[in-house]
Scaffold this motif. Structure first.
Motif, PDB file in Angstrom:
ATOM      1  N   GLY A   1       0.821  -1.214   0.000  1.00  0.00           N
ATOM      2  CA  GLY A   1       0.000   0.000   0.000  1.00  0.00           C
ATOM      3  C   GLY A   1       0.849   1.255   0.000  1.00  0.00           C
ATOM      4  N   LYS A   2       1.964   1.212   0.717  1.00  0.00           N
ATOM      5  CA  LYS A   2       2.884   2.364   0.734  1.00  0.00           C
ATOM      6  C   LYS A   2       3.493   2.598  -0.647  1.00  0.00           C
ATOM      7  CE  LYS A   2       5.698   1.315   4.091  1.00  0.00           C
ATOM      8  NZ  LYS A   2       6.805   1.496   5.043  1.00  0.00           N
ATOM      9  N   VAL A   3       3.848   1.524  -1.329  1.00  0.00           N
ATOM     10  CA  VAL A   3       4.430   1.676  -2.673  1.00  0.00           C
ATOM     11  C   VAL A   3       3.408   2.288  -3.622  1.00  0.00           C
ATOM     12  CG1 VAL A   3       5.357   0.443  -4.676  1.00  0.00           C
ATOM     13  CG2 VAL A   3       6.119  -0.177  -2.369  1.00  0.00           C
ATOM     14  N   LEU A   4       2.148   1.845  -3.533  1.00  0.00           N
ATOM     15  CA  LEU A   4       1.106   2.429  -4.381  1.00  0.00           C
ATOM     16  C   LEU A   4       0.855   3.889  -4.029  1.00  0.00           C
ATOM     17  CD1 LEU A   4      -1.306  -0.596  -4.695  1.00  0.00           C
ATOM     18  CD2 LEU A   4      -0.405   0.713  -6.610  1.00  0.00           C
ATOM     19  N   TYR A   5       0.918   4.212  -2.750  1.00  0.00           N
ATOM     20  CA  TYR A   5       0.772   5.616  -2.338  1.00  0.00           C
ATOM     21  C   TYR A   5       1.938   6.446  -2.881  1.00  0.00           C
ATOM     22  CZ  TYR A   5      -0.023   9.758   0.488  1.00  0.00           C
ATOM     23  OH  TYR A   5      -0.259  11.062   0.885  1.00  0.00           O
ATOM     24  N   PHE A   6       3.123   5.875  -2.865  1.00  0.00           N
ATOM     25  CA  PHE A   6       4.292   6.537  -3.453  1.00  0.00           C
ATOM     26  C   PHE A   6       4.038   6.808  -4.943  1.00  0.00           C
ATOM     27  CE2 PHE A   6       8.259   5.976  -5.881  1.00  0.00           C
ATOM     28  CZ  PHE A   6       9.019   7.013  -5.370  1.00  0.00           C
ATOM     29  N   LEU A   7       3.487   5.821  -5.646  1.00  0.00           N
ATOM     30  CA  LEU A   7       3.167   6.017  -7.066  1.00  0.00           C
ATOM     31  C   LEU A   7       2.142   7.131  -7.249  1.00  0.00           C
ATOM     32  CD1 LEU A   7       2.996   2.351  -8.463  1.00  0.00           C
ATOM     33  CD2 LEU A   7       4.926   3.942  -8.457  1.00  0.00           C
ATOM     34  N   ASP A   8       1.196   7.243  -6.316  1.00  0.00           N
ATOM     35  CA  ASP A   8       0.219   8.352  -6.360  1.00  0.00           C
ATOM     36  C   ASP A   8       0.930   9.706  -6.409  1.00  0.00           C
ATOM     37  OD1 ASP A   8      -2.051   6.745  -6.196  1.00  0.00           O
ATOM     38  OD2 ASP A   8      -2.116   6.807  -4.017  1.00  0.00           O
ATOM     39  N   GLN A   9       2.050   9.791  -5.705  1.00  0.00           N
ATOM     40  CA  GLN A   9       2.743  11.079  -5.569  1.00  0.00           C
ATOM     41  C   GLN A   9       3.692  11.383  -6.720  1.00  0.00           C
ATOM     42  OE1 GLN A   9       1.266  12.456  -2.937  1.00  0.00           O
ATOM     43  NE2 GLN A   9       0.455  10.385  -2.628  1.00  0.00           N
ATOM     44  N   VAL A  10       4.139  10.351  -7.438  1.00  0.00           N
ATOM     45  CA  VAL A  10       5.187  10.600  -8.442  1.00  0.00           C
ATOM     46  C   VAL A  10       4.752  10.382  -9.889  1.00  0.00           C
ATOM     47  CG1 VAL A  10       7.016  10.082  -6.774  1.00  0.00           C
ATOM     48  CG2 VAL A  10       6.207   8.266  -8.312  1.00  0.00           C
ATOM     49  N   LEU A  11       3.761   9.553 -10.120  1.00  0.00           N
ATOM     50  CA  LEU A  11       3.320   9.324 -11.504  1.00  0.00           C
ATOM     51  C   LEU A  11       2.591  10.550 -12.038  1.00  0.00           C
ATOM     52  CD1 LEU A  11       1.966   5.656 -11.370  1.00  0.00           C
ATOM     53  CD2 LEU A  11       3.990   6.456 -12.616  1.00  0.00           C
ATOM     54  N   PRO A  12       2.553  10.729 -13.361  1.00  0.00           N
ATOM     55  CA  PRO A  12       1.737  11.818 -13.912  1.00  0.00           C
ATOM     56  C   PRO A  12       0.332  11.782 -13.328  1.00  0.00           C
ATOM     57  CG  PRO A  12       3.039  10.810 -15.650  1.00  0.00           C
ATOM     58  CD  PRO A  12       3.278   9.983 -14.410  1.00  0.00           C
ATOM     59  N   GLU A  13      -0.200  12.956 -12.998  1.00  0.00           N
ATOM     60  CA  GLU A  13      -1.461  13.026 -12.257  1.00  0.00           C
ATOM     61  C   GLU A  13      -2.652  12.419 -12.984  1.00  0.00           C
ATOM     62  OE1 GLU A  13      -2.170  16.399  -9.388  1.00  0.00           O
ATOM     63  OE2 GLU A  13      -0.727  17.368 -10.728  1.00  0.00           O
ATOM     64  N   ASN A  14      -2.565  12.301 -14.300  1.00  0.00           N
ATOM     65  CA  ASN A  14      -3.690  11.720 -15.042  1.00  0.00           C
ATOM     66  C   ASN A  14      -3.637  10.191 -15.097  1.00  0.00           C
ATOM     67  OD1 ASN A  14      -1.518  11.449 -16.739  1.00  0.00           O
ATOM     68  ND2 ASN A  14      -2.525  12.251 -18.566  1.00  0.00           N
ATOM     69  N   THR A  15      -2.688   9.576 -14.376  1.00  0.00           N
ATOM     70  CA  THR A  15      -2.602   8.115 -14.356  1.00  0.00           C
ATOM     71  C   THR A  15      -3.765   7.544 -13.546  1.00  0.00           C
ATOM     72  OG1 THR A  15      -0.180   8.299 -14.380  1.00  0.00           O
ATOM     73  CG2 THR A  15      -1.104   6.139 -13.870  1.00  0.00           C
ATOM     74  N   ALA A  16      -4.555   6.689 -14.163  1.00  0.00           N
ATOM     75  CA  ALA A  16      -5.734   6.125 -13.498  1.00  0.00           C
ATOM     76  C   ALA A  16      -5.316   5.153 -12.394  1.00  0.00           C
ATOM     77  CB  ALA A  16      -6.606   5.406 -14.520  1.00  0.00           C
ATOM     78  N   ASP A  17      -6.114   5.120 -11.312  1.00  0.00           N
ATOM     79  CA  ASP A  17      -5.850   4.168 -10.229  1.00  0.00           C
ATOM     80  C   ASP A  17      -5.877   2.731 -10.742  1.00  0.00           C
ATOM     81  OD1 ASP A  17      -5.527   6.160  -8.396  1.00  0.00           O
ATOM     82  OD2 ASP A  17      -7.443   5.848  -7.356  1.00  0.00           O
ATOM     83  N   SER A  18      -6.754   2.454 -11.700  1.00  0.00           N
ATOM     84  CA  SER A  18      -6.862   1.090 -12.240  1.00  0.00           C
ATOM     85  C   SER A  18      -5.545   0.655 -12.880  1.00  0.00           C
ATOM     86  CB  SER A  18      -8.000   1.011 -13.262  1.00  0.00           C
ATOM     87  OG  SER A  18      -7.818   1.965 -14.290  1.00  0.00           O
TER      88      SER A  18
END
Length: 344
Positions: A222-239
């Motif tokens: 979950g922490k790694v996915l939260y990290f991705l939330d912060q660094v990936l382009p903002e239009n990247t879908a959660d799916s």
């Protein structure tokens, strides 16, 4: 007295406006001054263009330019240590299947401008949070579906033949070894998230050996996915971050409380038996034991861990991303998240 009240009203309205504007403008830091420019080296194209060239010269040139990656490619990805470089190249260059595959790769990826832009943005954020992070050399290649994203000595490989688009004719032909629930994610939009995820796991956040329980693994993922939330382009879908279909994401959201109740009722959170907990962490078409008619989302432990971490960070705005990623106390994060979704 009225004057003071009026002043306070103006002050509160102003404060609210500032807070609202700052929220609306996004919490992301300004990374425009961070010097990152990702270029993906097209080993796949260089190799394909060498088909008509002298094999000895090709071997020498590629060895000089790509070094350890070339050695890994020849002896691990497509060949073996039992053959010389030139023997492997000779076999490869005579293989019609390889020629067909590289032709398709080149038609889908005449260039990687879109992916390079997404990776540049992503690694600017990574460097903002982790200035000492070393960005590996990124090299694209074709291995005949053997490797998607190998990590070697100072390189990260991108197997473009495993990102041709879910409807590629090749994936229908290899369904015995690569099931559809995996190959449906072999699409261009997955390259940037998979690079970021692989880099996070391999370079920044190796999983602690003491992570044995389902809860510890859930929070870590979950922490790694939260990290991705912060660094990936903002239009990247959660799916796309988690690799769900839109229906699977909707299912997980709809039944969040039921999933959590299932974990609690069966005492799964503190289970350490690898076989029992892998069903909630690994890839698959669905999660056995949950949902009807196999309609549940897979790896629900990972998804739930992500929701717990998001709730924890939302209730603890004082905690920085770096502090979160360094905190391996899964029980504390769960307790302080106050995560209690209600079943339907």
């Amino acid at each position: 007295m009225m004057y003071n009240v009026k002043q306070w009203q103006i002050y509160l309205i102003f404060l609210f406006a500032i807070t609202f504007i700052s929220c609306k403008s996004g919490k992301r830091p300004d990374v425009s001054n961070i010097n990152v420019d990702i270029k993906i080296e097209r080993f796949d194209q260089e190799l394909a263009k060498s088909l008509q060239n002298d094999i000895q010269q090709t071997d020498l040139r590629l060895n000089q330019k790509y070094g350890l990656f070339y050695d890994d490619y020849i002896h691990k990805m497509i060949g073996s240590p039992n053959y010389t470089n030139t023997e492997v190249l000779e076999i490869l260059f005579k293989d019609k299947a390889y020629a067909d595959l590289t032709h398709d790769v080149d038609s889908v990826y005449p260039n990687l401008n879109l992916q390079e832009a997404g990776l540049t943005e992503t690694f600017k954020y990574i460097k903002y949070y982790y200035p000492k992070a070393r960005i590996p050399k990124m090299i694209s290649f074709v291995s005949g579906f053997a490797y998607q994203m190998p990590v070697g000595d100072q390189y990260l490989g991108i197997g473009l033949d495993m990102f041709l688009g879910k409807d590629s004719k090749f994936y229908k032909a290899i369904i015995q070894s690569v099931p559809l629930y995996l190959s449906r994610r072999f699409s261009p939009e997955y390259i940037v998230p998979r690079v970021a995820e692989t880099y996070a796991h391999e370079e920044l956040f190796p999983e602690p050996d003491e992570n044995k329980s389902l809860l510890a693994k859930m929070i870590f993922q979950g922490k790694v996915l939260y990290f991705l939330d912060q660094v990936l382009p903002e239009n990247t879908a959660d799916s796309i971050k988690i690799g769900y279909t839109t229906d699977q994401l909707q299912w997980a959201q709809n039944f969040e409380g039921n999933i959590w109740a299932y974990f609690l009722e069966n005492n799964f959170l503190y289970e350490t038996d690898y076989q029992k907990i892998q069903v909630f962490l690994s890839e698959g078409p669905f999660t056995p034991g949950l949902g009807e008619n196999r309609d549940s989302a897979p790896k629900l432990g990972v998804w739930t861990g992500w929701q717990i971490v998001k709730k924890y960070m939302a209730t603890h705005p004082e905690v920085t991303l770096q502090q979160l990623m360094a905190d391996n106390d899964a029980q504390k994060i769960l307790n302080q998240s106050r995560y209690k979704p209600k079943p339907k």
